[in-house]
Scaffold this motif. Structure first.
Motif, PDB file in Angstrom:
ATOM      1  N   UNK A 122       0.862  -1.160  -0.005  1.00 52.86           N
ATOM      2  CA  UNK A 122      -0.191   0.048  -0.094  1.00 52.86           C
ATOM      3  C   UNK A 122       0.567   1.321   0.041  1.00 52.86           C
ATOM      4  N   UNK A 123       0.404   2.277  -0.407  1.00 53.17           N
ATOM      5  CA  UNK A 123       0.873   3.563  -0.311  1.00 53.17           C
ATOM      6  C   UNK A 123      -0.094   4.812   0.115  1.00 53.17           C
ATOM      7  N   UNK A 124       0.571   5.718   0.905  1.00 56.27           N
ATOM      8  CA  UNK A 124      -0.386   6.717   1.310  1.00 56.27           C
ATOM      9  C   UNK A 124       0.116   8.042   0.580  1.00 56.27           C
ATOM     10  N   UNK A 181      -2.074  17.121  -2.980  1.00 58.09           N
ATOM     11  CA  UNK A 181      -1.244  18.302  -3.201  1.00 58.09           C
ATOM     12  C   UNK A 181      -2.167  19.614  -3.089  1.00 58.09           C
ATOM     13  N   UNK A 182      -3.430  19.861  -3.082  1.00 53.95           N
ATOM     14  CA  UNK A 182      -4.204  20.748  -3.090  1.00 53.95           C
ATOM     15  C   UNK A 182      -4.984  21.053  -1.813  1.00 53.95           C
ATOM     16  N   UNK A 183      -5.051  19.926  -1.013  1.00 56.33           N
ATOM     17  CA  UNK A 183      -5.604  19.820   0.314  1.00 56.33           C
ATOM     18  C   UNK A 183      -4.797  18.695   1.294  1.00 56.33           C
ATOM     19  N   UNK A 184      -3.671  19.408   1.809  1.00 60.94           N
ATOM     20  CA  UNK A 184      -2.607  18.598   2.499  1.00 60.94           C
ATOM     21  C   UNK A 184      -3.283  17.531   3.371  1.00 60.94           C
ATOM     22  N   UNK A 185      -4.504  18.023   4.021  1.00 60.71           N
ATOM     23  CA  UNK A 185      -5.314  17.213   5.193  1.00 60.71           C
ATOM     24  C   UNK A 185      -5.768  15.888   4.697  1.00 60.71           C
ATOM     25  N   UNK A 186      -5.910  15.763   3.206  1.00 61.78           N
ATOM     26  CA  UNK A 186      -6.930  14.698   2.821  1.00 61.78           C
ATOM     27  C   UNK A 186      -5.681  13.627   2.343  1.00 61.78           C
ATOM     28  N   UNK A 187      -5.885  12.468   2.888  1.00 58.21           N
ATOM     29  CA  UNK A 187      -4.847  11.783   2.875  1.00 58.21           C
ATOM     30  C   UNK A 187      -5.688  10.344   2.146  1.00 58.21           C
TER      31      UNK A 187
END
Length: 308
Positions: A27-29, A33-39
């Protein structure tokens, strides 16, 4: 789904150890880039990742990992231009990259690799005539190892103008001269010239204007049909499948003067200092209280239809 790795940075060139660690972890997280809190969490599983798309100027660090990657379908774009270190400071010499291209082509197959010669700009050093002459030399070397070369002309993005202030727009006459010559040369060497988000102006001269990272591109690489959801392209003028990228902006150490993905060198240095090959993120790590959103991933492969 198609997993993209190269719209924001060059993972094979600079982050191959990290990428292979993510493949092994499964997996990768990725931070938006336009909303840093959205992972977003993406599973790296061949059951849902139909193809991994790589874009690189230096595939060499990944060559030793090709056996381990062989359980995934792959499509590679390798950028090789006539520019020197004055324009591409940290890109290896084109002669070395072409030999690595050939090695890669032999490993993954000719339908799984394309050449990019872009972005094209014109000045007193890199003239129309030089582009045409150098392009023919490269075609002579790469003939038989790819069937496609994608070209595009430099776009005047704000980041480009900030890092490369003396660059100018390529005129319509220069575009036609280059496009027509490239198409004629490519035809002699069995290489179809495609344009990336450049409209249809070069179609009368033998250039394929239907897109570069298209559904058909990946179908040829995978060997079967894909049921691609609608609206997978990010730009109205582009028919390519670009919806998922696991990279991060301001992390590419090639430091090409025409780059649209780096805002400045200081940001690149800072972000690279925050890179940990063991982290699930390309840059940084998870902070307390942050929420991870699981991506909706399904295979697009239509097992009822195959090319072979």
């Amino acid at each position: 789904m198609i997993l993209n790795t190269g719209m924001r940075t060059d993972i094979p060139a600079f982050y191959s150890e990290w990428f292979m660690n993510r493949i092994r972890a499964g997996y990768v997280l990725v931070r938006n880039p336009y909303r840093q809190d959205w992972i977003t969490r993406y599973e790296l599983d061949p059951d849902v990742v139909d193809c991994i798309s790589f874009c690189t100027k230096n595939p060499a660090p990944m060559l030793k990992h090709l056996d381990e990657l062989s359980r995934f379908n792959q499509y590679w774009f390798v950028t090789i231009t006539s520019y020197g270190n004055d324009i591409e400071p940290n890109v290896p010499p084109k002669e070395k990259v072409m030999q690595d291209f050939i090695t890669l082509s032999k490993a993954v197959g000719v339908n799984c690799i394309g050449w990019r010669y872009d972005p094209i700009f014109v000045d007193s050093t890199y003239t129309v005539e030089r582009h045409i002459s150098d392009f023919e030399e490269m075609c002579r070397t790469l003939s038989g190892y790819t069937t496609v070369c994608v070209i595009s002309f430099i776009d005047m993005y704000e980041k480009v103008l900030r890092n490369f202030p003396q660059v100018r727009t390529v005129t319509p006459q220069e575009r036609i001269a280059i496009g027509k010559a490239f198409a004629d040369i490519g035809k002699r060497y069995g290489i179809t010239i495609k344009v990336c988000a450049e409209g249809n102006d070069l179609e009368p001269y033998g250039v394929d204007c239907n897109g570069c990272m298209t559904k058909e591109t990946f179908e040829a690489a995978i060997g079967c049909s894909l049921n691609v959801p609608k609206k997978r392209s990010l730009r109205s003028e582009c028919s390519c499948i670009l919806g998922t990228d696991i990279g991060a902006y301001d992390t590419c150490a090639h430091l090409c003067r025409y780059c649209y993905a780096n805002s400045n060198r200081n940001n690149v240095r800072r972000n690279m200092s925050l890179h940990d090959p063991a982290s699930p993120f390309l840059v940084g790590t998870l902070h307390d209280g942050e929420v991870i959103h699981q991506a909706e991933q399904v295979s697009w492969i239509d097992n009822q239809l195959t090319f072979f």
